[in-house]
Design a protein around this motif. Structure first.
Motif, PDB file in Angstrom:
ATOM      1  N   PHE A  30       0.814  -1.214   0.000  1.00 37.72           N
ATOM      2  CA  PHE A  30       0.000   0.000   0.000  1.00 37.72           C
ATOM      3  C   PHE A  30       0.852   1.269   0.000  1.00 37.72           C
ATOM      4  O   PHE A  30       0.434   2.294  -0.553  1.00 37.72           O
ATOM      5  N   ILE A  31       2.038   1.222   0.566  1.00 41.43           N
ATOM      6  CA  ILE A  31       2.943   2.372   0.477  1.00 41.43           C
ATOM      7  C   ILE A  31       3.377   2.574  -0.967  1.00 41.43           C
ATOM      8  O   ILE A  31       3.387   3.706  -1.483  1.00 41.43           O
ATOM      9  N   ILE A  32       3.709   1.479  -1.639  1.00 40.75           N
ATOM     10  CA  ILE A  32       4.088   1.563  -3.051  1.00 40.75           C
ATOM     11  C   ILE A  32       2.908   2.056  -3.881  1.00 40.75           C
ATOM     12  O   ILE A  32       3.078   2.881  -4.793  1.00 40.75           O
ATOM     13  N   THR A  33       1.705   1.578  -3.562  1.00 37.99           N
ATOM     14  CA  THR A  33       0.510   2.049  -4.268  1.00 37.99           C
ATOM     15  C   THR A  33       0.345   3.551  -4.109  1.00 37.99           C
ATOM     16  O   THR A  33       0.070   4.256  -5.084  1.00 37.99           O
ATOM     17  N   LEU A  34       0.499   4.047  -2.901  1.00 38.11           N
ATOM     18  CA  LEU A  34       0.357   5.480  -2.641  1.00 38.11           C
ATOM     19  C   LEU A  34       1.365   6.289  -3.454  1.00 38.11           C
ATOM     20  O   LEU A  34       1.006   7.280  -4.099  1.00 38.11           O
ATOM     21  N   VAL A  35       2.614   5.852  -3.455  1.00 37.44           N
ATOM     22  CA  VAL A  35       3.655   6.565  -4.198  1.00 37.44           C
ATOM     23  C   VAL A  35       3.350   6.548  -5.704  1.00 37.44           C
ATOM     24  O   VAL A  35       3.437   7.579  -6.373  1.00 37.44           O
ATOM     25  N   ARG A  84      -7.184   6.739 -19.632  1.00 35.40           N
ATOM     26  CA  ARG A  84      -6.162   5.737 -19.296  1.00 35.40           C
ATOM     27  C   ARG A  84      -6.124   5.385 -17.813  1.00 35.40           C
ATOM     28  O   ARG A  84      -5.349   4.524 -17.408  1.00 35.40           O
ATOM     29  N   ILE A  85      -6.931   6.031 -17.005  1.00 35.63           N
ATOM     30  CA  ILE A  85      -6.891   5.817 -15.555  1.00 35.63           C
ATOM     31  C   ILE A  85      -7.144   4.356 -15.163  1.00 35.63           C
ATOM     32  O   ILE A  85      -6.394   3.816 -14.342  1.00 35.63           O
ATOM     33  N   PRO A  86      -8.150   3.660 -15.707  1.00 37.03           N
ATOM     34  CA  PRO A  86      -8.333   2.255 -15.313  1.00 37.03           C
ATOM     35  C   PRO A  86      -7.115   1.375 -15.618  1.00 37.03           C
ATOM     36  O   PRO A  86      -6.723   0.537 -14.798  1.00 37.03           O
ATOM     37  N   LEU A  87      -6.500   1.594 -16.777  1.00 37.09           N
ATOM     38  CA  LEU A  87      -5.302   0.834 -17.121  1.00 37.09           C
ATOM     39  C   LEU A  87      -4.157   1.157 -16.165  1.00 37.09           C
ATOM     40  O   LEU A  87      -3.459   0.254 -15.678  1.00 37.09           O
ATOM     41  N   LEU A  88      -3.965   2.436 -15.868  1.00 42.17           N
ATOM     42  CA  LEU A  88      -2.895   2.843 -14.955  1.00 42.17           C
ATOM     43  C   LEU A  88      -3.131   2.304 -13.547  1.00 42.17           C
ATOM     44  O   LEU A  88      -2.183   1.900 -12.863  1.00 42.17           O
ATOM     45  N   ASN A  89      -4.395   2.276 -13.101  1.00 43.14           N
ATOM     46  CA  ASN A  89      -4.697   1.707 -11.790  1.00 43.14           C
ATOM     47  C   ASN A  89      -4.365   0.218 -11.734  1.00 43.14           C
ATOM     48  O   ASN A  89      -3.857  -0.276 -10.731  1.00 43.14           O
ATOM     49  N   THR A  90      -4.645  -0.489 -12.805  1.00 45.42           N
ATOM     50  CA  THR A  90      -4.322  -1.915 -12.855  1.00 45.42           C
ATOM     51  C   THR A  90      -2.809  -2.127 -12.839  1.00 45.42           C
ATOM     52  O   THR A  90      -2.307  -3.020 -12.144  1.00 45.42           O
ATOM     53  N   ILE A  91      -2.079  -1.308 -13.565  1.00 49.91           N
ATOM     54  CA  ILE A  91      -0.617  -1.409 -13.570  1.00 49.91           C
ATOM     55  C   ILE A  91      -0.050  -1.124 -12.189  1.00 49.91           C
ATOM     56  O   ILE A  91       0.842  -1.837 -11.710  1.00 49.91           O
ATOM     57  N   VAL A  92      -0.576  -0.106 -11.516  1.00 51.51           N
ATOM     58  CA  VAL A  92      -0.136   0.217 -10.150  1.00 51.51           C
ATOM     59  C   VAL A  92      -0.427  -0.953  -9.217  1.00 51.51           C
ATOM     60  O   VAL A  92       0.418  -1.341  -8.398  1.00 51.51           O
ATOM     61  N   MET A  93      -1.599  -1.559  -9.346  1.00 54.73           N
ATOM     62  CA  MET A  93      -1.962  -2.706  -8.512  1.00 54.73           C
ATOM     63  C   MET A  93      -1.010  -3.873  -8.747  1.00 54.73           C
ATOM     64  O   MET A  93      -0.523  -4.497  -7.789  1.00 54.73           O
ATOM     65  N   ILE A  94      -0.704  -4.152 -10.003  1.00 53.37           N
ATOM     66  CA  ILE A  94       0.188  -5.269 -10.331  1.00 53.37           C
ATOM     67  C   ILE A  94       1.582  -5.045  -9.755  1.00 53.37           C
ATOM     68  O   ILE A  94       2.168  -5.945  -9.143  1.00 53.37           O
ATOM     69  N   ILE A  95       2.122  -3.852  -9.932  1.00 56.04           N
ATOM     70  CA  ILE A  95       3.458  -3.547  -9.410  1.00 56.04           C
ATOM     71  C   ILE A  95       3.478  -3.657  -7.892  1.00 56.04           C
ATOM     72  O   ILE A  95       4.391  -4.264  -7.306  1.00 56.04           O
ATOM     73  N   SER A  96       2.480  -3.106  -7.226  1.00 59.34           N
ATOM     74  CA  SER A  96       2.434  -3.111  -5.762  1.00 59.34           C
ATOM     75  C   SER A  96       2.317  -4.529  -5.202  1.00 59.34           C
ATOM     76  O   SER A  96       3.019  -4.893  -4.257  1.00 59.34           O
ATOM     77  N   ILE A  97       1.426  -5.320  -5.777  1.00 57.55           N
ATOM     78  CA  ILE A  97       1.246  -6.689  -5.290  1.00 57.55           C
ATOM     79  C   ILE A  97       2.491  -7.519  -5.558  1.00 57.55           C
ATOM     80  O   ILE A  97       2.898  -8.326  -4.709  1.00 57.55           O
ATOM     81  N   THR A  98       3.103  -7.332  -6.713  1.00 55.83           N
ATOM     82  CA  THR A  98       4.310  -8.100  -7.032  1.00 55.83           C
ATOM     83  C   THR A  98       5.420  -7.821  -6.024  1.00 55.83           C
ATOM     84  O   THR A  98       6.044  -8.747  -5.502  1.00 55.83           O
ATOM     85  N   ILE A  99       5.656  -6.571  -5.735  1.00 51.77           N
ATOM     86  CA  ILE A  99       6.724  -6.218  -4.788  1.00 51.77           C
ATOM     87  C   ILE A  99       6.386  -6.717  -3.381  1.00 51.77           C
ATOM     88  O   ILE A  99       7.244  -7.268  -2.684  1.00 51.77           O
ATOM     89  N   GLY A 100       5.134  -6.557  -2.955  1.00 54.77           N
ATOM     90  CA  GLY A 100       4.731  -7.063  -1.642  1.00 54.77           C
ATOM     91  C   GLY A 100       4.840  -8.572  -1.547  1.00 54.77           C
ATOM     92  O   GLY A 100       5.275  -9.118  -0.519  1.00 54.77           O
ATOM     93  N   SER A 101       4.488  -9.277  -2.609  1.00 56.28           N
ATOM     94  CA  SER A 101       4.575 -10.738  -2.612  1.00 56.28           C
ATOM     95  C   SER A 101       6.023 -11.222  -2.628  1.00 56.28           C
ATOM     96  O   SER A 101       6.354 -12.223  -1.986  1.00 56.28           O
ATOM     97  N   ILE A 102       6.866 -10.524  -3.369  1.00 54.80           N
ATOM     98  CA  ILE A 102       8.293 -10.873  -3.367  1.00 54.80           C
ATOM     99  C   ILE A 102       8.862 -10.695  -1.970  1.00 54.80           C
ATOM    100  O   ILE A 102       9.584 -11.569  -1.461  1.00 54.80           O
TER     101      ILE A 102
END
Length: 125
Positions: free
Chosen positions: A20-25, A43-61
């Motif tokens: 969630f910190i990464i999501t906020l940034v 493009r906001i829905p696409l950008l939100n999905t990209i932000v979600m993917i990046i945030s979850i990936t880093i948190g899961s790693i």
């Protein structure tokens, strides 16, 4: 045994917090891009999905690196909990949750992204 499950719970909480910190940034970065560039609001829905993917990936790693085994499982848990927390925040502050194909696809993306991040994290270790 109880201490081990407490450690797992703390690691899940840390991973979600990191996500969630990464999501906020990233949301701040996207907002600045939308404000100061010619990027369209469509493009906001696409950008939100990209932000979600990046945030979850880093948190899961992060989660998988801290666990000794089952990185895919804990990564999936992080992805699912991330989505559930977003739905709860959405329900509290914006609008009621509507279960449709869009929300189901977002949950599936969050779950699969978490699993992939967990696999990556376990292999980095």
């Amino acid at each position: 045994m109880r201490e081990k499950s407490l450690i797992k719970g703390i690691n899940i909480a840390k991973s979600l917090t990191l996500s969630f910190i990464i999501t906020l940034v990233l949301i701040i970065v996207v907002s600045l891009l939308l404000t100061y560039t010619s990027l369209k609001e469509s493009r906001i829905p696409l950008l939100n999905t990209i932000v979600m993917i990046i945030s979850i990936t880093i948190g899961s790693i992060y989660m998988a690196i801290n666990m000794e085994e089952n990185g895919w499982l804990y990564g999936g848990i992080v992805g699912a909990l991330y989505f559930i927390v977003l739905v709860l925040l959405n329900y509290l502050f914006i609008k009621p949750f509507v279960f449709d194909i869009y929300s189901l696809s977002k949950f599936f993306i969050a779950l699969v992204t978490g699993i992939i991040g967990g696999v990556i994290g376990i292999n980095i270790k």
